[in-house]
Design a protein around this motif. Structure first.
Motif, short mmCIF file in Angstrom:
data_model
loop_
_atom_site.label_atom_id
_atom_site.label_comp_id
_atom_site.label_asym_id
_atom_site.label_seq_id
_atom_site.Cartn_x
_atom_site.Cartn_y
_atom_site.Cartn_z
N ASP A 52 -6.21 6.21 7.12
CA ASP A 52 -5.12 5.59 7.90
C ASP A 52 -5.15 4.07 7.78
OD1 ASP A 52 -4.28 8.11 8.67
OD2 ASP A 52 -5.13 7.96 10.70
N SER A 53 -6.35 3.48 7.85
CA SER A 53 -6.48 2.03 7.75
C SER A 53 -6.03 1.55 6.38
CB SER A 53 -7.93 1.61 8.00
OG SER A 53 -8.29 1.85 9.32
N LEU A 54 -6.44 2.26 5.36
CA LEU A 54 -6.04 1.90 4.00
C LEU A 54 -4.53 2.04 3.82
CD1 LEU A 54 -6.85 1.04 1.16
CD2 LEU A 54 -7.03 3.45 0.61
N ASN A 55 -3.97 3.13 4.31
CA ASN A 55 -2.53 3.33 4.18
C ASN A 55 -1.74 2.27 4.94
OD1 ASN A 55 -2.59 5.48 2.40
ND2 ASN A 55 -2.75 6.99 4.02
N ALA A 56 -2.24 1.88 6.12
CA ALA A 56 -1.57 0.82 6.88
C ALA A 56 -1.56 -0.48 6.07
CB ALA A 56 -2.26 0.61 8.22
#
Length: 186
Positions: A52-56
């Motif tokens: 999720d952090s990477l996608n954000a």
């Protein structure tokens, strides 16, 4: 280099709901203050949180192209990371990052050993699209890699050529590079 490059740091913590300043965050703040190298710092406690952090960063941050270094501070053994007592191989991590790291350097702190065979390194680079992956052959709770990490990040600001970066790092910090067994796969 005609523009500054930034660092995106993901640190594994026991619980993202618990708020505290980690040593890594303090050192990134010091790097910004001392050398003007900006970063985004996030924590994760699950593989979903990492994704999720990477996608954000990828899809919500319009400056993603300016993030040259993805700094991963995660425990693990050999070629895996540990999140919430679950181990994930670097092959699994490569699949999560599939095609998303074009031109980036993925740098692991010495919270885990990075020891890739030539085939494993090539697989990771091919799947992720990363320019390089780096880390250390020595895992140590007593001797943190933060000072050499900061030197590496600083050299990435000065030089474009990955070989030149590593040569300068070894020239300026030879003892620490040898002691922690700095490694770079490209």
């Amino acid at each position: 280099m005609d523009r500054d490059q930034f660092i995106f740091c993901l640190e594994a913590v026991p619980d993202v709901e618990t708020s505290f300043n980690t040593e890594v965050l303090k050192n990134l703040e010091r790097l910004a203050f001392d050398q003007g190298i900006a970063s985004i710092y996030k924590t994760c406690d699950t593989i979903e949180g990492l994704e999720d952090s990477l996608n954000a960063l990828l899809y919500d941050d319009h400056n993603f192209k300016d993030y040259e270094i993805i700094y991963l501070v995660m425990p693990g053994e050999e070629n895996n990371i540990c999140l919430n007592n679950y181990y994930y191989s670097l092959e699994e991590i490569a699949e999560i990052f599939e095609g998303k790291m074009k031109g980036k350097i993925l740098h692991f702190s010495n919270a885990k050993v990075l020891d890739l065979s030539e085939e494993e390194a090539q697989y990771f680079l091919d799947i992720t699209g990363a320019r390089a992956v780096s880390g250390y052959g020595l895992k140590s709770n007593n001797l943190k890699s933060v000072s050499i990490d900061k030197a590496f990040f600083s050299l990435c600001q000065e030089y474009d050529d990955i070989i030149e970066i590593v040569e300068e790092l070894h020239q300026k910090h030879y003892s620490l590079c040898k002691l922690l067994d700095f490694r770079l796969y490209y």
